[in-house]
Design an enzyme around this catalytic site. Structure first.
Site, PDB file in Angstrom:
ATOM      1  N   ARG A  51       0.754  -1.159   0.032  1.00 44.48           N
ATOM      2  CA  ARG A  51      -0.139  -0.075   0.015  1.00 44.48           C
ATOM      3  C   ARG A  51       0.716   1.241   0.124  1.00 44.48           C
ATOM      4  NH1 ARG A  51      -3.121  -3.739   1.747  1.00 44.48           N
ATOM      5  NH2 ARG A  51      -1.108  -4.210   2.561  1.00 44.48           N
ATOM      6  N   THR A  52       1.801   1.468   0.938  1.00 39.56           N
ATOM      7  CA  THR A  52       2.475   2.629   0.912  1.00 39.56           C
ATOM      8  C   THR A  52       3.219   2.790  -0.195  1.00 39.56           C
ATOM      9  OG1 THR A  52       2.662   2.280   3.350  1.00 39.56           O
ATOM     10  CG2 THR A  52       4.071   3.908   2.462  1.00 39.56           C
ATOM     11  N   LYS A  80      25.765  -2.678  -1.376  1.00 40.55           N
ATOM     12  CA  LYS A  80      27.103  -2.570  -1.762  1.00 40.55           C
ATOM     13  C   LYS A  80      27.677  -2.035  -0.202  1.00 40.55           C
ATOM     14  CE  LYS A  80      26.869  -1.974  -6.717  1.00 40.55           C
ATOM     15  NZ  LYS A  80      27.367  -1.268  -7.663  1.00 40.55           N
ATOM     16  N   ARG A 101      11.053   3.903   2.839  1.00 43.65           N
ATOM     17  CA  ARG A 101      10.923   2.904   4.199  1.00 43.65           C
ATOM     18  C   ARG A 101      12.024   2.213   4.283  1.00 43.65           C
ATOM     19  NH1 ARG A 101       5.752  -1.036   4.385  1.00 43.65           N
ATOM     20  NH2 ARG A 101       4.927   0.909   5.026  1.00 43.65           N
ATOM     21  N   HIS A 129       5.383   6.171  11.149  1.00 43.26           N
ATOM     22  CA  HIS A 129       4.909   5.925   9.950  1.00 43.26           C
ATOM     23  C   HIS A 129       3.910   7.051   9.560  1.00 43.26           C
ATOM     24  CE1 HIS A 129       3.475   4.214   6.278  1.00 43.26           C
ATOM     25  NE2 HIS A 129       3.164   2.891   6.814  1.00 43.26           N
TER      26      HIS A 129
END
Ligand code: NCD
Length: 308
Positions: A51-52, A80, A101, A129
């Site tokens: 969703r986000t 890396k 995120r 959030h």
């Protein structure tokens, strides 16, 4: 450069302004179809998301902008060993705004400190959030017409659930709200939420393990998933994962105008039969999240333009 890392980065007036813009977008989508023409959003998602990330991307497309993205920790230079600070400086060369995120608490803050474009936190570990809270707030506003005088039950993993922490912070700023914190002993809200937010502001709250006992007094029930990925051992997760399962039977004693929210994904904590109940708001909440992200992108891009 203005970024949104925490829900408290937005004042109550600004939240109301975002809600008004989101409602205008819902009423007149065509008016906004070219609002971000020529602008680019980067979505950097180093943790799973449906969703986000998709709602950020859909939001930018619906504003007439473009999107480039990194999904999964293994596919970018993070694998890396590139630092978040260097990632910030690099991605700032390509886009006008970034949503990220990341599994580490504080990562979005570090990204924002080093980026030259606005950063939006799409979830930093178990911490916060804010854009899920924007979705939650528009849902509460559309269902209840107010943010004050509500009894708000939060149920499930209140320890690791970052959406819970941000929502408590947001709703603590309005008068007359009361919180009922429903969780197993091991998954209670962290002390920075209990002490620094609730106790410090003298906000009434109770902690209980009993969902059914709490249900009749609630105006809002915010269910959450037990956050498997944040557990140190699988045994604890297995023991706690089905602590609460909301079903039509348990809802019999709830208020007729209860609003049931869930940030999703749902695992077992709300039975599918509840979806038919008119009090179930969690799929409306998904859609509301897209409109609020549109409003936020517009606001941050406008502010960034004014800075130049
Ligand atoms: C939430 C999250 O990522 O914190 N999901 C979401 O963004 N809607 C809740 C969860 O994963 O349980």
């Amino acid at each position: 450069m203005r970024s949104v890392i925490d829900i408290l980065d937005l004042s109550p007036d600004e939240l109301m302004e975002l809600i008004e813009v989101a409602q205008d977008i819902i009423a007149n989508p065509a008016k906004y179809a070219e609002a971000c023409h020529g602008k680019k959003l980067a979505t950097l998602f180093f943790e799973p998301s449906t969703r986000t990330r998709m709602s950020f991307e859909a939001a930018m497309y619906e504003l007439g902008g473009n999107v480039i993205s990194v999904t999964g920790a293994g596919t970018s230079s993070a694998a890396k060993g590139e630092s978040i600070a260097d990632t910030a400086k690099t991605v700032s060369c390509y886009v006008d705004i970034i949503a990220m995120r990341h599994p580490k608490e504080g990562s979005a803050y570090v990204l924002a400190k080093n980026a030259s474009v606005p950063v939006i936190n799409g979830g930093d570990g178990g911490h916060s959030h804010p854009t899920q809270t924007l979705a939650d707030l528009l849902t509460i506003y559309r269902e209840k017409g107010r943010f004050e005088g509500l009894t708000i039950g939060l149920c499930g993993d209140l320890k690791f659930g970052r959406t819970v922490h941000s929502l408590i912070q947001a709703m603590s700023r309005y008068n007359g709200n009361k919180f009922v914190l429903i969780s197993p002993e091991e998954l209670k809200v962290p002390s920075y939420v209990k002490k620094d937010v609730l106790q410090q502001q003298n906000i009434p709250y109770v902690q209980t393990t009993d969902l059914e006992g709490a249900l009749p007094e609630l105006d809002i029930l915010y269910m959450t998933r037990v956050q498997r990925e944040r557990f140190f051992n699988e045994e604890d997760y297995l023991r706690l994962k089905d602590s609460y399962i909301l079903n039509p039977d348990k809802l019999k004693n709830a208020k007729p105008d209860l609003a049931i929210l869930h940030p999703l994904p749902r695992v077992n904590e709300i039975s599918v039969a509840v979806d038919q109940d008119p009090r179930a708001c969690y799929f409306k909440q998904v859609l509301n999240g897209k409109y609020m992200r549109m409003a936020l992108i517009l606001k941050l891009l406008k502010e960034a333009e004014n800075e130049h």
